[in-house]
Design a protein around this motif. Structure first.
Motif, PDB file in Angstrom:
ATOM      1  N   LYS A  61       0.836  -1.205   0.000  1.00  0.00           N
ATOM      2  CA  LYS A  61       0.000   0.000   0.000  1.00  0.00           C
ATOM      3  C   LYS A  61       0.869   1.252   0.000  1.00  0.00           C
ATOM      4  O   LYS A  61       0.654   2.180  -0.800  1.00  0.00           O
ATOM      5  CB  LYS A  61      -0.910   0.003   1.217  1.00  0.00           C
ATOM      6  N   GLN A  62       1.885   1.287   0.869  1.00  0.00           N
ATOM      7  CA  GLN A  62       2.766   2.448   0.937  1.00  0.00           C
ATOM      8  C   GLN A  62       3.636   2.546  -0.319  1.00  0.00           C
ATOM      9  O   GLN A  62       3.871   3.641  -0.838  1.00  0.00           O
ATOM     10  CB  GLN A  62       3.664   2.365   2.182  1.00  0.00           C
ATOM     11  N   LYS A  64       2.943   1.703  -3.382  1.00  0.00           N
ATOM     12  CA  LYS A  64       2.174   2.277  -4.489  1.00  0.00           C
ATOM     13  C   LYS A  64       1.955   3.774  -4.292  1.00  0.00           C
ATOM     14  O   LYS A  64       1.982   4.541  -5.256  1.00  0.00           O
ATOM     15  CB  LYS A  64       0.841   1.551  -4.612  1.00  0.00           C
ATOM     16  N   GLU A  65       1.762   4.181  -3.050  1.00  0.00           N
ATOM     17  CA  GLU A  65       1.561   5.611  -2.780  1.00  0.00           C
ATOM     18  C   GLU A  65       2.822   6.411  -3.072  1.00  0.00           C
ATOM     19  O   GLU A  65       2.770   7.481  -3.692  1.00  0.00           O
ATOM     20  CB  GLU A  65       1.133   5.796  -1.322  1.00  0.00           C
ATOM     21  N   VAL A  66       3.964   5.893  -2.633  1.00  0.00           N
ATOM     22  CA  VAL A  66       5.230   6.599  -2.825  1.00  0.00           C
ATOM     23  C   VAL A  66       5.593   6.664  -4.308  1.00  0.00           C
ATOM     24  O   VAL A  66       6.125   7.668  -4.785  1.00  0.00           O
ATOM     25  CB  VAL A  66       6.354   5.917  -2.018  1.00  0.00           C
ATOM     26  N   THR A  68       3.616   6.831  -6.810  1.00  0.00           N
ATOM     27  CA  THR A  68       2.526   7.401  -7.609  1.00  0.00           C
ATOM     28  C   THR A  68       3.023   8.179  -8.836  1.00  0.00           C
ATOM     29  O   THR A  68       2.459   8.046  -9.932  1.00  0.00           O
ATOM     30  CB  THR A  68       1.631   8.309  -6.745  1.00  0.00           C
ATOM     31  N   HIS A  80      -1.855  -4.684  -8.083  1.00  0.00           N
ATOM     32  CA  HIS A  80      -1.734  -4.803  -6.624  1.00  0.00           C
ATOM     33  C   HIS A  80      -1.414  -6.244  -6.234  1.00  0.00           C
ATOM     34  O   HIS A  80      -0.489  -6.489  -5.442  1.00  0.00           O
ATOM     35  CB  HIS A  80      -3.026  -4.346  -5.949  1.00  0.00           C
ATOM     36  N   GLU A 172      10.682   6.721   0.587  1.00  0.00           N
ATOM     37  CA  GLU A 172      10.658   8.061   0.020  1.00  0.00           C
ATOM     38  C   GLU A 172      11.255   8.010  -1.381  1.00  0.00           C
ATOM     39  O   GLU A 172      12.208   7.272  -1.643  1.00  0.00           O
ATOM     40  CB  GLU A 172      11.444   9.035   0.900  1.00  0.00           C
TER      41      GLU A 172
END
Length: 238
Positions: A61-62, A64-66, A68, A80, A172
């Protein structure tokens, strides 16, 4: 399991007995607890599996967010689950089943290089090579030919960055840089052209992975639209 002289044609459960019919004959067996009943979910092995999977799910989850900015043009409903499967496999191959340890070993043993994170792409991670001494990214002629054959007037969007990871699995994205290459310029020219890979300051406590994404798009600008949402999109660690 025992055969029953079931005079009343019983079917179903009575107490801890289950009556059923198979091939015209009646049978009775003792009800089993199944996986979700009884104490199965309390078994240490089950709890360990649940814990490890939970760690991977939170990480994906993290992740994929990072990432983006690299995934904005990528649309694949199975992506996913692909990531969950990949990181579960990486985690499983580590003695202590810790993701941080797995990534640390991956850097040392180089087995994380050139992994294509989206398996449905026709573009392959092994066709992207980073020279860490000169900070130069080279794209193989096979990759460029695959793009050029399908979309000869398109552009290859190349996104390059560093992904950092600390011991708490916090990530990050650093030094994101984007280049556009015209597929009309010729395979030999593009294959011999090295792209300057960005540099980034990385804390000593963090692991760092060079990551790139490739998209075949219709123009060389921020308004570029991909020709295909996943077949000609590649995201890989180099």
């Amino acid at each position: 399991m025992a055969q029953s002289n079931n005079l009343f044609n019983l079917r179903g459960k009575i107490g801890d007995l289950v009556f059923y019919t198979r091939n015209g004959k009646s049978f009775v067996k003792r009800k089993s607890g199944g996986f979700v009943n009884g104490k199965s979910n309390e078994h240490p092995h089950t709890k360990a599996v649940q814990k490890n999977f939970g760690e991977v799910a939170a990480f994906v989850k993290q992740f994929k967010e990072v990432l983006t900015p690299l995934l904005a043009k990528h649309k694949d409903g199975t992506f996913h689950n692909q990531l969950v499967g990949l990181f579960c496999k990486i985690q499983k191959n580590t003695p202590d089943r810790k993701l941080y340890t797995a990534f640390k070993e991956g850097i040392a043993l180089h087995y994380l290089k050139h992994i294509s994170l989206n398996k449905h792409s026709v573009l392959k991670g092994q066709d992207c090579v980073l020279n860490r001494e000169t900070h130069t990214l080279h794209l193989n002629a096979f990759l460029i030919k695959a793009c050029q054959a399908k979309y000869p007037k398109g552009y290859l969007e190349v996104n390059m960055a560093w992904l950092t990871l600390n011991t708490d699995l916090e990530m990050e994205l650093k030094g994101l840089t984007t280049e556009f290459l015209s597929l009309e310029d010729g395979v030999e020219h593009l294959a011999s052209t090295g792209l300057s890979f960005p540099t980034a300051e990385v804390p000593e406590s963090c692991l760092a992975f060079p990551v790139i994404s490739l998209n075949v798009v219709n123009q060389s600008s921020v308004f570029a639209v991909p020709y295909h949402l996943y077949r000609y999109h590649l995201i890989t660690l180099v």
